[in-house]
Every structure is written in structure tokens, then in C-alpha cells.
Design a protein around this motif. Structure first.
Motif, PDB file in Angstrom:
ATOM      1  N   GLU A 160       0.829  -1.212   0.000  1.00  0.00           N
ATOM      2  CA  GLU A 160       0.000   0.000   0.000  1.00  0.00           C
ATOM      3  C   GLU A 160       0.863   1.262   0.000  1.00  0.00           C
ATOM      4  O   GLU A 160       0.421   2.320  -0.433  1.00  0.00           O
ATOM      5  CB  GLU A 160      -0.924   0.001   1.229  1.00  0.00           C
ATOM      6  CG  GLU A 160      -1.970  -1.105   1.179  1.00  0.00           C
ATOM      7  CD  GLU A 160      -2.649  -1.318   2.527  1.00  0.00           C
ATOM      8  OE1 GLU A 160      -2.530  -0.442   3.402  1.00  0.00           O
ATOM      9  OE2 GLU A 160      -3.288  -2.380   2.692  1.00  0.00           O
ATOM     10  N   ILE A 161       2.072   1.160   0.532  1.00  0.00           N
ATOM     11  CA  ILE A 161       2.946   2.331   0.552  1.00  0.00           C
ATOM     12  C   ILE A 161       4.087   2.220  -0.464  1.00  0.00           C
ATOM     13  O   ILE A 161       4.448   3.191  -1.121  1.00  0.00           O
ATOM     14  CB  ILE A 161       3.474   2.618   1.992  1.00  0.00           C
ATOM     15  CG1 ILE A 161       4.674   3.568   1.982  1.00  0.00           C
ATOM     16  CG2 ILE A 161       3.904   1.411   2.740  1.00  0.00           C
ATOM     17  CD1 ILE A 161       4.240   4.927   2.296  1.00  0.00           C
ATOM     18  N   THR A 162       4.626   1.003  -0.645  1.00  0.00           N
ATOM     19  CA  THR A 162       5.773   0.867  -1.559  1.00  0.00           C
ATOM     20  C   THR A 162       5.331   0.627  -3.005  1.00  0.00           C
ATOM     21  O   THR A 162       6.111   0.861  -3.930  1.00  0.00           O
ATOM     22  CB  THR A 162       6.687  -0.315  -1.149  1.00  0.00           C
ATOM     23  OG1 THR A 162       5.971  -1.539  -1.313  1.00  0.00           O
ATOM     24  CG2 THR A 162       7.138  -0.201   0.299  1.00  0.00           C
ATOM     25  N   GLY A 163       4.108   0.141  -3.190  1.00  0.00           N
ATOM     26  CA  GLY A 163       3.613  -0.155  -4.535  1.00  0.00           C
ATOM     27  C   GLY A 163       4.297  -1.357  -5.166  1.00  0.00           C
ATOM     28  O   GLY A 163       4.192  -1.584  -6.371  1.00  0.00           O
ATOM     29  N   SER A 164       5.006  -2.123  -4.362  1.00  0.00           N
ATOM     30  CA  SER A 164       5.828  -3.216  -4.894  1.00  0.00           C
ATOM     31  C   SER A 164       5.004  -4.290  -5.619  1.00  0.00           C
ATOM     32  O   SER A 164       4.014  -4.789  -5.107  1.00  0.00           O
ATOM     33  CB  SER A 164       6.590  -3.875  -3.742  1.00  0.00           C
ATOM     34  OG  SER A 164       7.300  -4.984  -4.239  1.00  0.00           O
ATOM     35  N   PRO A 165       5.455  -4.666  -6.810  1.00  0.00           N
ATOM     36  CA  PRO A 165       4.776  -5.746  -7.536  1.00  0.00           C
ATOM     37  C   PRO A 165       5.321  -7.122  -7.134  1.00  0.00           C
ATOM     38  O   PRO A 165       4.866  -8.140  -7.639  1.00  0.00           O
ATOM     39  CB  PRO A 165       5.150  -5.451  -8.992  1.00  0.00           C
ATOM     40  CG  PRO A 165       6.479  -4.773  -8.919  1.00  0.00           C
ATOM     41  CD  PRO A 165       6.578  -4.093  -7.573  1.00  0.00           C
ATOM     42  N   LYS A 166       6.296  -7.152  -6.252  1.00  0.00           N
ATOM     43  CA  LYS A 166       6.949  -8.420  -5.898  1.00  0.00           C
ATOM     44  C   LYS A 166       6.054  -9.293  -5.037  1.00  0.00           C
ATOM     45  O   LYS A 166       5.143  -8.800  -4.369  1.00  0.00           O
ATOM     46  CB  LYS A 166       8.270  -8.145  -5.160  1.00  0.00           C
ATOM     47  CG  LYS A 166       9.327  -7.504  -6.055  1.00  0.00           C
ATOM     48  CD  LYS A 166      10.657  -7.450  -5.342  1.00  0.00           C
ATOM     49  CE  LYS A 166      11.733  -6.858  -6.225  1.00  0.00           C
ATOM     50  NZ  LYS A 166      11.976  -7.657  -7.444  1.00  0.00           N
ATOM     51  N   ARG A 167       6.377 -10.571  -5.043  1.00  0.00           N
ATOM     52  CA  ARG A 167       5.651 -11.535  -4.213  1.00  0.00           C
ATOM     53  C   ARG A 167       6.581 -12.030  -3.111  1.00  0.00           C
ATOM     54  O   ARG A 167       7.794 -11.908  -3.223  1.00  0.00           O
ATOM     55  CB  ARG A 167       5.212 -12.727  -5.061  1.00  0.00           C
ATOM     56  CG  ARG A 167       4.361 -12.320  -6.255  1.00  0.00           C
ATOM     57  CD  ARG A 167       4.107 -13.544  -7.108  1.00  0.00           C
ATOM     58  NE  ARG A 167       3.223 -14.452  -6.401  1.00  0.00           N
ATOM     59  CZ  ARG A 167       1.946 -14.634  -6.744  1.00  0.00           C
ATOM     60  NH1 ARG A 167       1.450 -14.015  -7.775  1.00  0.00           N
ATOM     61  NH2 ARG A 167       1.194 -15.466  -6.062  1.00  0.00           N
ATOM     62  N   ILE A 168       5.996 -12.599  -2.084  1.00  0.00           N
ATOM     63  CA  ILE A 168       6.812 -13.139  -0.992  1.00  0.00           C
ATOM     64  C   ILE A 168       7.671 -14.292  -1.523  1.00  0.00           C
ATOM     65  O   ILE A 168       7.352 -14.871  -2.559  1.00  0.00           O
ATOM     66  CB  ILE A 168       5.951 -13.645   0.183  1.00  0.00           C
ATOM     67  CG1 ILE A 168       4.957 -14.709  -0.290  1.00  0.00           C
ATOM     68  CG2 ILE A 168       5.240 -12.487   0.848  1.00  0.00           C
ATOM     69  CD1 ILE A 168       4.320 -15.467   0.857  1.00  0.00           C
TER      70      ILE A 168
END
Ligand code: ZN
Length: 239
Positions: A160-168
Motif C-alpha cells: 500500500e505504501i511501496t507499490g511493490s509488484p513483488k511476491r513473498i
């Protein structure tokens, strides 16, 4: 005339006092101790002669520590008990010569489990040869279902803050593999990416990350109450 001034003065005074009273009241009411009885070990990655990743004079170890302090404040404001593996620019050996990753990790792992905390959060920044790489990412020990669930929740709120598209991602990082505490390793962003590097140096951004990490932990606890480890069980695992 004098009476008019007096009435104005009293009105202003009453208004100011009322505002103070309500704003103080609001703070007290809105800060619920949602993480009361929860203990967390924060592990600011690297330290001492090991700076971790760096760009010029911007060191991962220093930013990890700042983010960790912001996280400590946020966790404590919600009632959690917080321990830290380090609170200054030293690694676990506290030597300023002959740095040994082996020794540092051995002591770090021992220290983490010695607190017998509910959770471990190891704080790091990522780095890549390609400066375009970006995004926060949460890692868990590949054989830990609890770790995976916790990672999933934190990844989701951080997004929600970083906008990261990465997955765990499941991993075998020693700090997760060798500890008994339910843990995650959080790469808060890429120090090698100019845009993220700028954000990662801002104390406001540290606070925002801290809020999202705590929100993730709360969501995890709400969603999976059966995961909460009992102290007696923890003792059994260790012995
Ligand atoms: Zn690191």
C-alpha cells in the motif's frame, strides 16, 4: 468596552482549552493497544564492519537501523514488547577488526532466540546491479507455514505504501533458518534504485513503513489466531 474584551478573552480561552482537551482525549482513545502481550525481536541487518549494500556513503546498515527504530516506536505504541539485536553501529561481535560473518550470525541467532519472542523481523534493504530493480519484498523460511502466512500479510500491507509488484519468497537465510522464532526478513526496497534510495533515507517514509509492517502483523494475528505460539511449546522446541 472593557467588558467586551473580557468576554472575547474568555471565549477564546474556553475554545482553546476545549480543543486541547478533545485533541488529547482523541489521542488517548484512538491508540488502542492492539499488540498488547505480543513480543517482537527486531534485527537491523548488518552493522559494524559489515555495511551491507551501499551507494556512495549511503549504507544499508545505517538505514536498517533507522527503519528498525521507527518500527520499534510503532510496535511499542500499539503495546508490543520489543527487543533489538543491535541499537548502534556495531555487529554482534562488537569487534572493530577481523569481521567474521560466521561469528556475527552465530551470535545474532542465539540472541534472537534468547528473547523467546513471538516474532522476529529482520530488516534489510535490497540491491541489484540493474538500477531499475525496485520494490519491497518479504522473505520467510521455506519450511515455515507460519512464517509464510506472516510474510504474506506484511507484503500485502507494505504494498500500500511501496507499490511493490513483488511476491513473498521462501528462503534459507540463516537468520530465518537457524532461529525458532516465527520470523520474516523484510527487504524494504532497493538501495541501488535512485527513486527508492531517496525514499529510504526519509524518516517520514520509515514511519510509514513501520505502520504498514505493524498493520500486517495485526492482520496476520487476526486471520490466524491458531498460529499464536504458547510459551510452553516454545520451551519444548528449544529443549
Ligand atoms: Zn542486507
Amino acid at each position: 468596552m472593557k467588558r467586551t474584551y473580557l468576554i472575547i478573552a474568555i471565549t477564546v480561552a474556553v475554545y482553546v482549552c476545549t480543543k486541547c482537551f478533545y485533541s488529547n482525549g482523541m489521542v488517548a482513545v484512538s491508540k488502542e493497544l492492539t499488540l498488547k502481550d505480543v513480543s517482537v525481536v527486531i534485527d537491523p541487518g548488518h552493522g559494524g564492519l559489515d555495511n551491507g549494500a551501499s551507494v556512495g556513503k549511503i549504507y544499508e546498515s545505517e538505514l536498517n537501523l533507522k527503519i528498525s527504530f521507527a518500527l520499534k516506536d510503532e510496535l511499542e505504541s500499539r503495546g508490543a514488547k520489543v527487543y533489538m539485536t543491535r541499537e548502534d553501529e556495531q555487529d554482534m561481535t562488537k569487534r572493530n577488526h577481523h569481521y567474521s560473518k560466521q561469528d556475527d550470525m552465530y551470535l545474532r541467532v542465539k540472541k534472537i532466540d534468547s528473547y523467546k519472542s513471538d516474532y522476529l523481523m529482520s530488516i534489510h534493504l535490497n540491491s541489484a546491479p540493474a538500477s531499475s530493480a525496485w520494490g519491497s519484498q518479504v522473505f520467510y523460511y521455506k519450511n515455515s507455514d507460519k512464517g509464510k502466512r506472516l510474510a504474506e500479510e506484511i507484503q500485502s500491507t507494505m504494498k500500500e505504501i511501496t507499490g511493490s509488484p513483488k511476491r513473498i519468497s521462501g528462503s534459507s537465510f540463516r537468520v530465518l533458518r537457524a532461529t525458532q522464532t516465527v520470523g520474516v526478513l523484510i527487504e524494504c526496497g532497493f538501495i541501488s534504485n535512485a527513486n527508492e534510495r531517496g525514499q529510504l533515507q526519509s524518516s517520514k517514509y520509515h514511519q510509514k513503513l513501520a505502520v504498514k509492517i505493524c498493520d500486517g502483523l495485526e492482520n496476520y494475528r487476526e486471520k490466524y489466531p491458531e498460529d499464536t505460539i504458547k510459551k510452553e511449546d516454545f520451551e519444548k522446541i528449544l529443549n
